[in-house]
Design a protein around this motif. Structure first.
Motif, mmCIF file in Angstrom:
data_model
loop_
_atom_site.group_PDB
_atom_site.id
_atom_site.type_symbol
_atom_site.label_atom_id
_atom_site.label_comp_id
_atom_site.label_asym_id
_atom_site.label_seq_id
_atom_site.Cartn_x
_atom_site.Cartn_y
_atom_site.Cartn_z
ATOM 1 N N ASN A 173 40.936 46.712 42.047
ATOM 2 C CA ASN A 173 39.487 46.678 41.851
ATOM 3 C C ASN A 173 39.268 45.947 40.528
ATOM 4 O OD1 ASN A 173 36.787 47.008 41.561
ATOM 5 N ND2 ASN A 173 36.837 49.248 41.342
ATOM 6 N N LEU A 174 38.939 44.649 40.606
ATOM 7 C CA LEU A 174 38.948 43.796 39.423
ATOM 8 C C LEU A 174 37.582 43.646 38.767
ATOM 9 C CD1 LEU A 174 41.368 41.023 40.774
ATOM 10 C CD2 LEU A 174 41.902 42.986 39.330
ATOM 11 N N ASP A 175 36.612 44.490 39.173
ATOM 12 C CA ASP A 175 35.293 44.463 38.527
ATOM 13 C C ASP A 175 35.299 45.495 37.410
ATOM 14 O OD1 ASP A 175 32.715 44.399 37.723
ATOM 15 O OD2 ASP A 175 31.838 44.921 39.684
ATOM 16 N N PRO A 176 35.380 45.035 36.143
ATOM 17 C CA PRO A 176 35.494 46.009 35.044
ATOM 18 C C PRO A 176 34.268 46.887 34.879
ATOM 19 C CG PRO A 176 35.124 43.795 34.189
ATOM 20 C CD PRO A 176 35.314 43.652 35.670
ATOM 21 N N THR A 177 33.129 46.492 35.480
ATOM 22 C CA THR A 177 31.905 47.302 35.333
ATOM 23 C C THR A 177 31.801 48.357 36.412
ATOM 24 O OG1 THR A 177 30.599 45.746 36.667
ATOM 25 C CG2 THR A 177 30.759 45.320 34.304
ATOM 26 N N ALA A 178 32.622 48.211 37.469
ATOM 27 C CA ALA A 178 32.551 49.162 38.577
ATOM 28 C C ALA A 178 33.470 50.338 38.314
ATOM 29 C CB ALA A 178 32.927 48.460 39.884
ATOM 30 N N PRO A 179 33.146 51.502 38.899
ATOM 31 C CA PRO A 179 34.021 52.664 38.725
ATOM 32 C C PRO A 179 35.384 52.402 39.376
ATOM 33 C CG PRO A 179 31.866 53.298 39.578
ATOM 34 C CD PRO A 179 31.929 51.804 39.662
ATOM 35 N N ASN A 223 47.032 31.327 36.753
ATOM 36 C CA ASN A 223 46.551 30.795 35.469
ATOM 37 C C ASN A 223 45.964 31.915 34.610
ATOM 38 O OD1 ASN A 223 47.388 28.206 36.092
ATOM 39 N ND2 ASN A 223 45.385 27.580 36.894
ATOM 40 N N ASN A 224 46.711 33.032 34.591
ATOM 41 C CA ASN A 224 46.372 34.215 33.774
ATOM 42 C C ASN A 224 45.109 34.929 34.238
ATOM 43 O OD1 ASN A 224 48.616 33.892 32.018
ATOM 44 N ND2 ASN A 224 47.481 32.328 30.871
ATOM 45 N N VAL A 225 44.614 34.620 35.428
ATOM 46 C CA VAL A 225 43.438 35.307 35.978
ATOM 47 C C VAL A 225 43.898 36.166 37.148
ATOM 48 C CG1 VAL A 225 41.188 35.058 37.075
ATOM 49 C CG2 VAL A 225 41.905 33.437 35.279
ATOM 50 N N LEU A 226 43.657 37.473 37.060
ATOM 51 C CA LEU A 226 44.099 38.385 38.108
ATOM 52 C C LEU A 226 43.352 38.126 39.406
ATOM 53 C CD1 LEU A 226 44.222 41.743 36.087
ATOM 54 C CD2 LEU A 226 46.195 40.437 36.931
ATOM 55 N N PHE A 227 44.085 38.316 40.528
ATOM 56 C CA PHE A 227 43.421 38.332 41.837
ATOM 57 C C PHE A 227 44.096 39.422 42.666
ATOM 58 C CE2 PHE A 227 46.857 35.294 42.291
ATOM 59 C CZ PHE A 227 47.430 35.613 43.512
ATOM 60 N N SER A 228 43.418 39.878 43.695
ATOM 61 C CA SER A 228 43.905 41.008 44.483
ATOM 62 C C SER A 228 44.970 40.562 45.475
ATOM 63 C CB SER A 228 42.753 41.664 45.236
ATOM 64 O OG SER A 228 43.251 42.696 46.070
ATOM 65 N N ALA A 229 46.023 41.381 45.601
ATOM 66 C CA ALA A 229 47.054 41.110 46.599
ATOM 67 C C ALA A 229 46.487 41.184 48.010
ATOM 68 C CB ALA A 229 48.207 42.100 46.433
#
Length: 481
Positions: free
Chosen positions: A364-370, A461-467
């Motif tokens: 869950n890569l949205d830092p504002t979401a729970p 490129n150092n940016v996370l993405f979901s498996a």
């Protein structure tokens, strides 16, 4: 009526033209055949004349020769006899034992087999002369020597050795000579003594402590090439026996250092190789031994060289294979279950925990979401192998991180990186190059974890993405991690 007559006239002209053409063509063909036939007869006849002329002439000459025996002998037998005589002469000349006759002041000294033998004998004579000159020079005396041996080519004669011919040259020179023993060190004449037997006994006594008469693999000699040669020498070159011993025993010369060369043979094991065969019919992560490996054996012979008991050289001189090893053959599975391989952009990845699809939660890569979470958590028993999702270089191996515990990070070289956390143990080290599917660690419960699982992060490129973008078909369950 007119049309019928015209038609008949036209048809008749046509048939006449056809008949004339056929007849003309046939006549031309027959004439051509006649010309070709005449040419072939002339050609074949000419060839027969050329081929039969030599044998016919030979038969005629033979007939005439039989009626005239003198001409037959001159024309046929004489060349044959001459050729045979020449062959015999050449073979006899080649087989003659040519040697070199050594002469001094016109007097024959003896015979040697080659010019090389003569040169070596002459050099030996000059070495003996120079030895005498050196001793006389120490006493301000000189040695007059005007003997110059030469040689001529001769046939036959019993040849002599280099040392024998050198002795005879000295005998015939008229100089004052004596029977003595020369001491050669590394090929150079160093001393001349009349106590050769005593010197040999002394040298054998020096080597005796190192000699083993029962060993067939041990050779004892001196470190320098020390050689004693009996012969005829100039009396002025003789050195007192005590002086010879003193010079040989001098510490700075080290002439009497004893060298022992020993051959040692040991039987050693040859390790077997392991061959891995990938099998697409076998599940990924599984392997089977198709053939057990058997070590081989080889006999290794080494040459050990000692100087005064100290090992100075150890070389392998021979290796003989007694039994070739049998390789171990392992079949490794490459078949992945549905959904365990995926592609994103230029990267192709495999599921890092083969055969385990249980997922507690996706990233869950949205830092504002729970419930912010950087990776997918893959549930598996402790000790389950974790594999590299793609080939690359291990850039981080960290023990007991406060959150991830034991983790490994791999740079795949194309912008992609992956991270594997909460390991119980590592299987790689920092800087290792790994291949896709290689085991890099084992599932554990280290760090901020509440159950055995693999925390699997992916980044570009150092940016996370979901498996999930790569493996969207994986099922999800929700154990309490």
């Amino acid at each position: 009526m007119f049309l019928s007559s015209l038609l008949q006239s036209t048809l008749g002209d046509f048939l006449y033209a056809v008949g004339f053409f056929v007849e003309y063509t046939v006549v031309r063909f027959l004439r051509t055949l006649s010309v070709v036939g005449r040419w072939l007869r002339r050609a074949v006849g000419g060839l027969l004349v050329v081929a039969l002329r030599p044998p016919v002439h030979a038969l005629l000459d033979l007939k005439e020769a039989l009626h005239s025996p003198g001409r037959f002998l001159l024309s046929y037998l004489l060349p044959v006899v001459t050729a045979a005589g020449l062959i015999v002469l050449v073979r006899t000349g080649v087989s003659l034992p040519f040697v070199l006759r050594v002469v001094v002041n016109g007097q024959t000294v003896g015979y040697v087999a080659s010019e090389e033998d003569f040169d070596n004998a002459r050099a030996d004579v000059m070495a003996r002369v120079n030895s005498a000159r050196a001793l006389l020079a120490a006493d301000n005396e000189t040695l007059s020597w005007d003997v110059e041996p030469g040689y001529t080519l001769a046939i036959g004669g019993e040849t002599m050795t280099e040392s024998e011919i050198a002795n005879e040259i000295l005998r015939i020179s008229g100089s004052e000579i004596t029977e003595a023993t020369a001491v050669y060190v590394d090929g150079n004449l160093q001393f001349v003594t009349t106590e050769g037997d005593h010197l040999r006994h002394y040298l054998n006594a020096v080597k005796a402590p190192w000699d083993d008469p029962t060993s067939t693999t041990t050779r004892v000699s001196f470190a320098h090439d020390l050689r004693l040669v009996d012969g005829v020498y100039l009396t002025d070159s003789v050195v007192p026996y005590s002086d010879v011993l003193t010079a040989l025993q001098a510490n700075d010369s080290a002439i009497l250092q004893v060298k022992v060369a020993q051959s040692v043979t040991d039987v050693q094991e040859i390790p077997y190789d392991t061959e891995t065969q990938e099998d697409s019919e076998l599940d990924f992560g599984k392997s089977e031994t198709v053939q057990e490996g058997v070590p081989g054996s080889e006999a290794v012979t080494r040459e050990l060289t000692y100087i005064n008991g100290e090992l100075i050289d150890d070389q392998v001189v021979n290796v003989q294979v007694l039994q070739s090893p049998t390789p171990e053959i392992i079949r490794r599975g490459t078949r992945l279950k549905s959904g365990m391989i995926g592609k994103l952009g230029t990267g192709t990845f495999i599921w890092p925990v083969p055969h385990y699809k249980s997922i507690s939660r996706w990233a869950n890569l949205d830092p504002t979401a729970p419930g912010y979470h950087r990776a997918v958590d893959i549930a598996a028993p402790a000790g389950t192998p974790i594999c590299a999702a793609d080939s690359g270089t291990v850039v981080e191996v960290v023990s007991m991180h406060y959150s991830w515990g034991n983790y490994v990070k791999i740079d795949h070289g194309n912008g992609y990186t992956t991270l594997y956390a909460h390991m119980s143990a590592f299987a790689v080290s920092l800087g290792d190059t790994v291949t896709q599917g290689q085991v890099i660690g084992y599932v554990g419960n280290t760090g901020n974890s509440y159950g055995n699982h693999c925390h699997f992060e992916m980044a570009y490129n150092n940016v996370l993405f979901s498996a999930y973008d790569v493996f969207p078909n994986m099922p999800t369950r929700n154990p309490d991690f």
